[in-house]
Design an enzyme around this catalytic site. Structure first.
Site, PDB file in Angstrom:
ATOM      1  N   LYS A  35       0.839  -1.209   0.000  1.00 48.89           N
ATOM      2  CA  LYS A  35       0.000   0.000   0.000  1.00 48.89           C
ATOM      3  C   LYS A  35       0.871   1.256   0.000  1.00 48.89           C
ATOM      4  O   LYS A  35       0.644   2.195  -0.770  1.00 48.89           O
ATOM      5  CB  LYS A  35      -0.880  -0.039   1.268  1.00 48.89           C
ATOM      6  CG  LYS A  35      -2.084   0.860   1.223  1.00 48.89           C
ATOM      7  CD  LYS A  35      -2.927   0.694   2.483  1.00 48.89           C
ATOM      8  CE  LYS A  35      -4.162  -0.134   2.245  1.00 48.89           C
ATOM      9  NZ  LYS A  35      -5.095  -0.156   3.369  1.00 48.89           N
ATOM     10  N   GLU A 159     -17.854   6.984   3.251  1.00 48.85           N
ATOM     11  CA  GLU A 159     -17.191   6.625   1.994  1.00 48.85           C
ATOM     12  C   GLU A 159     -18.064   7.116   0.842  1.00 48.85           C
ATOM     13  O   GLU A 159     -19.286   7.092   0.927  1.00 48.85           O
ATOM     14  CB  GLU A 159     -17.014   5.109   1.913  1.00 48.85           C
ATOM     15  CG  GLU A 159     -15.956   4.620   2.870  1.00 48.85           C
ATOM     16  CD  GLU A 159     -15.878   3.102   2.961  1.00 48.85           C
ATOM     17  OE1 GLU A 159     -16.328   2.410   2.045  1.00 48.85           O
ATOM     18  OE2 GLU A 159     -15.375   2.618   3.986  1.00 48.85           O
ATOM     19  N   GLY A 264     -25.499  -2.113   5.008  1.00 54.42           N
ATOM     20  CA  GLY A 264     -24.280  -2.923   5.077  1.00 54.42           C
ATOM     21  C   GLY A 264     -23.127  -1.986   5.322  1.00 54.42           C
ATOM     22  O   GLY A 264     -23.282  -0.953   5.974  1.00 54.42           O
ATOM     23  N   CYS A 267     -19.157  -0.072   8.647  1.00 52.18           N
ATOM     24  CA  CYS A 267     -19.379   0.570   9.950  1.00 52.18           C
ATOM     25  C   CYS A 267     -20.672   0.159  10.655  1.00 52.18           C
ATOM     26  O   CYS A 267     -20.619  -0.321  11.788  1.00 52.18           O
ATOM     27  CB  CYS A 267     -19.343   2.085   9.793  1.00 52.18           C
ATOM     28  SG  CYS A 267     -17.708   2.679   9.356  1.00 52.18           S
TER      29      CYS A 267
HETATM   30  N1  NAD Z   1     -14.529   3.409   6.502  1.00 55.50           N
HETATM   31  C1  NAD Z   1     -15.343   4.331   6.965  1.00 55.50           C
HETATM   32  O1  NAD Z   1     -16.217   4.840   6.262  1.00 55.50           O
HETATM   33  C2  NAD Z   1     -15.198   4.822   8.382  1.00 55.50           C
HETATM   34  C3  NAD Z   1     -15.858   6.002   8.776  1.00 55.50           C
HETATM   35  C4  NAD Z   1     -15.682   6.453  10.079  1.00 55.50           C
HETATM   36  C5  NAD Z   1     -14.908   5.721  10.975  1.00 55.50           C
HETATM   37  N2  NAD Z   1     -14.318   4.561  10.574  1.00 55.50           N
HETATM   38  C6  NAD Z   1     -13.462   3.855  11.522  1.00 55.50           C
HETATM   39  O2  NAD Z   1     -12.110   4.158  11.222  1.00 55.50           O
HETATM   40  C7  NAD Z   1     -11.271   3.028  11.504  1.00 55.50           C
HETATM   41  C8  NAD Z   1     -10.480   2.656  10.272  1.00 55.50           C
HETATM   42  O3  NAD Z   1     -11.390   2.224   9.281  1.00 55.50           O
HETATM   43  P1  NAD Z   1     -10.950   2.045   7.757  1.00 55.50           P
HETATM   44  O4  NAD Z   1     -12.177   1.751   6.992  1.00 55.50           O
HETATM   45  O5  NAD Z   1     -10.100   3.196   7.362  1.00 55.50           O
HETATM   46  O6  NAD Z   1     -10.024   0.743   7.889  1.00 55.50           O
HETATM   47  P2  NAD Z   1      -9.057   0.094   6.782  1.00 55.50           P
HETATM   48  O7  NAD Z   1      -9.085  -1.360   7.027  1.00 55.50           O
HETATM   49  O8  NAD Z   1      -9.408   0.632   5.422  1.00 55.50           O
HETATM   50  O9  NAD Z   1      -7.615   0.688   7.145  1.00 55.50           O
HETATM   51  C9  NAD Z   1      -6.880   0.333   8.269  1.00 55.50           C
HETATM   52  C10 NAD Z   1      -5.399   0.391   7.897  1.00 55.50           C
HETATM   53  O10 NAD Z   1      -4.628   0.290   9.091  1.00 55.50           O
HETATM   54  C11 NAD Z   1      -3.438  -0.425   8.786  1.00 55.50           C
HETATM   55  N3  NAD Z   1      -2.831  -0.879  10.052  1.00 55.50           N
HETATM   56  C12 NAD Z   1      -3.300  -1.777  10.941  1.00 55.50           C
HETATM   57  N4  NAD Z   1      -2.476  -1.847  11.998  1.00 55.50           N
HETATM   58  C13 NAD Z   1      -1.453  -0.978  11.789  1.00 55.50           C
HETATM   59  C14 NAD Z   1      -0.307  -0.584  12.521  1.00 55.50           C
HETATM   60  N5  NAD Z   1      -0.038  -1.103  13.720  1.00 55.50           N
HETATM   61  N6  NAD Z   1       0.514   0.328  11.981  1.00 55.50           N
HETATM   62  C15 NAD Z   1       0.261   0.881  10.782  1.00 55.50           C
HETATM   63  N7  NAD Z   1      -0.829   0.551  10.050  1.00 55.50           N
HETATM   64  C16 NAD Z   1      -1.679  -0.354  10.538  1.00 55.50           C
HETATM   65  C17 NAD Z   1      -3.912  -1.521   7.851  1.00 55.50           C
HETATM   66  O11 NAD Z   1      -2.857  -2.076   7.100  1.00 55.50           O
HETATM   67  C18 NAD Z   1      -4.924  -0.738   6.991  1.00 55.50           C
HETATM   68  O12 NAD Z   1      -4.296  -0.194   5.848  1.00 55.50           O
HETATM   69  C19 NAD Z   1     -12.211   1.946  12.018  1.00 55.50           C
HETATM   70  O13 NAD Z   1     -12.250   1.999  13.406  1.00 55.50           O
HETATM   71  C20 NAD Z   1     -13.546   2.349  11.440  1.00 55.50           C
HETATM   72  O14 NAD Z   1     -14.618   1.875  12.206  1.00 55.50           O
HETATM   73  C21 NAD Z   1     -14.420   4.108   9.295  1.00 55.50           C
END
Ligand code: NAD
Length: 454
Positions: A35, A159, A264, A267
């Site tokens: 990535k 998103e 779905g 979240c």
């Molecule tokens: N996707 C959404 O629309 C959204 C909206 C609001 C909040 N959230 C919250 O935000 C958080 C992240 O969601 P997301 O959809 O971005 O997740 P995601 O899975 O797209 O991204 C998470 C990233 O973190 C990386 N990662 C994991 N452990 C790591 C570490 N120790 N060091 C460095 N990188 C690490 C992974 O490789 C991955 O790229 C979640 O808690 C989610 O509930 C998501």
């Protein structure tokens, strides 16, 4: 200001790019080397409208960098955001906090090796009440008091419209006990202050709960209108008019009142489940949220029966064209998409699925390898016995009806997003099923066989 963003996924990458657009110097860190390599080459690994350009501009301006090297990212940072995943723990619905705690421990160990520099550690991931305190404890094991501050800053972006949501949020929530953290976060979000965005300062626990309560409320709103849609079908009412009629009431609001196949995404399902568990642990059941999850799960499963019924009660040997696989338009995210609940039972029942999604097919191929993936919407329809609209991508809103009629073997459409109007579709010669709206009279001139289905 300098910040590090740990986790470069949907939230971390968008937040990092947007902060850099605010003028902050941002280093995005991820464990996923592929990535980071792609981002360094200028490729954006997810589909989010406008993100490519935002990343390119800020990278070129030297405000946005990508690395796997946590130490380099933390050196001199005023704040570090934890934006790693918090998926549902397999089997019990609790949020899996292992990534958050691992990131907190890595941050603590790394900061301990760097010259003392007071750093605000901010949790942006959605985490249950109490997590911020546990992050604080992890930091305290490695760092002296005064070397760090802790805050919770939940993210509300959606998103598909993530950049707009981050740049123009309805509010920013910051939970912290620390005046220093308040000052740093206020400075980071300064461009939003100038737009008079409400910024809510709370305790860490309250900020953590606000995020879950917001998502559970929105999920409940969708579930409510979906049940009203079922009632509409039974009593001959139109759910879109009902939604408009209630939504115009300022106390209710028009958003999140679109009936469909059930919610779905990455979240709502997991956050509702985690909130239910938090409540149970606190000895206070949130039975309403429990019901929302049950109703939504059974709704998604029931959509397959709806499609089978529309096909005359049997899909064995039939071909079904499916448009849209992602859980919503303008994203490539397939997590908990209704398509994952709706399509497998159809395949088990003997149907062949010809599918097309503008951005979701690469991910979908991993999760639903049994589908036949098509070049475009019309390709999916060739010789299909029915067309199912699963995700309301804009490009599915103005399809050429005459061409669809020509391509389909049978003129049956199941529109689970109410993209089209029943009357118009009937006039165009389709047997058209939608959600929460009475079916128009079947088109004239149908064969006896199709008339029986309609
Ligand atoms: N996707 C959404 O629309 C959204 C909206 C609001 C909040 N959230 C919250 O935000 C958080 C992240 O969601 P997301 O959809 O971005 O997740 P995601 O899975 O797209 O991204 C998470 C990233 O973190 C990386 N990662 C994991 N452990 C790591 C570490 N120790 N060091 C460095 N990188 C690490 C992974 O490789 C991955 O790229 C979640 O808690 C989610 O509930 C998501």
């Amino acid at each position: 200001m300098r910040i590090a963003m740990i986790g470069t996924g949907y939230v971390g990458l968008v937040s990092g790019a947007c902060f850099s657009e605010f003028g902050v110097s941002v280093t995005c860190v991820d464990k996923d080397e592929d990535k980071i390599a792609r981002l360094e080459r200028g490729e954006v690994p997810i589909y989010e409208p406008g993100l490519d350009q935002l990343v390119a501009v800020n990278k070129a301006a030297g405000r946005l960098a990508f690395t796997t090297d946590l130490k380099a990212a933390l050196d001199g940072a005023d704040a570090v955001f934890i934006a790693v995943g918090t998926p549902s723990r397999r089997g019990d619905g609790h949020a899996d906090l292992s990534y958050v705690f691992a990131a907190a421990a890595e941050i603590a160990e790394t900061l301990a090796q760097l010259p003392a520099n007071r750093t605000v550690v901010v949790t942006k991931s959605t985490v249950p009440v109490g997590t911020g305190r546990r992050v604080e404890h992890i930091l305290s094991l490695h760092l002296p008091a005064g070397a760090y501050d802790v805050a919770s800053n939940p993210e509300f972006l959606r998103e598909g419209s993530a950049i707009q949501d981050f740049m123009r949020p309805d509010r920013v929530v910051i939970g912290t006990d620390s005046e220093h953290a308040r000052t740093v976060l206020r400075a980071l979000y300064r461009p939003l202050y100038l737009l008079e965005t409400p910024v809510l300062f709370t305790t860490i626990e309250t900020a953590e709960l606000i995020k879950y309560a917001a998502n559970a409320f929105l999920a409940a709103k969708i579930t409510f209108i979906n049940q009203v849609a079922d009632l509409c079908e039974s009593v001959g009412a139109d759910v879109q008019d009902v939604a408009r009629g209630i939504g115009l009431d300022g106390r209710i609001g028009r958003k999140f009142l679109h009936a469909g196949p059930g919610f779905g995404g990455s979240c709502f399902p997991k956050d509702c489940a985690a909130l239910v568990r938090t409540a149970e642990e606190a000895g206070k059941r949130l039975t309403m949220v429990e019901r929302v999850l049950e109703i939504n799960d059974s709704r998604k499963r029931g959509m397959a029966d709806r499609i089978v019924a529309a096909c005359g009660g049997d899909v064995a040997g039939k071909t079904i064209a499916v448009l849209g696989l992602t859980f919503k338009p303008n994203t490539d995210d397939m997590r908990e998409s209704p398509s994952l609940s709706i399509l497998p039972p159809l395949i088990e029942a003997g149907a062949t699925i010809r599918a097309f999604d503008p951005e979701g097919m690469a991910e979908s191929k991993k999760l639903l390898p049994e589908l036949e993936y098509c070049e475009d919407a019309y390709d999916a329809m060739i010789d299909a016995d029915a067309l199912v609209l699963l995700t309301e991508w804009n490009e599915f809103r103005a399809l050429d009806l005459a061409r669809i009629k020509q391509l389909l073997r049978r003129p049956i459409i199941v529109d689970l997003r109410n993209i089209y109007q029943p009357q118009e579709m009937t006039e165009a010669g389709f047997i058209y099923h939608s959600v929460g709206r009475a079916m128009a009279e079947p088109p004239a001139g149908l064969s006896a066989n199709l008339r029986a289905i309609a």
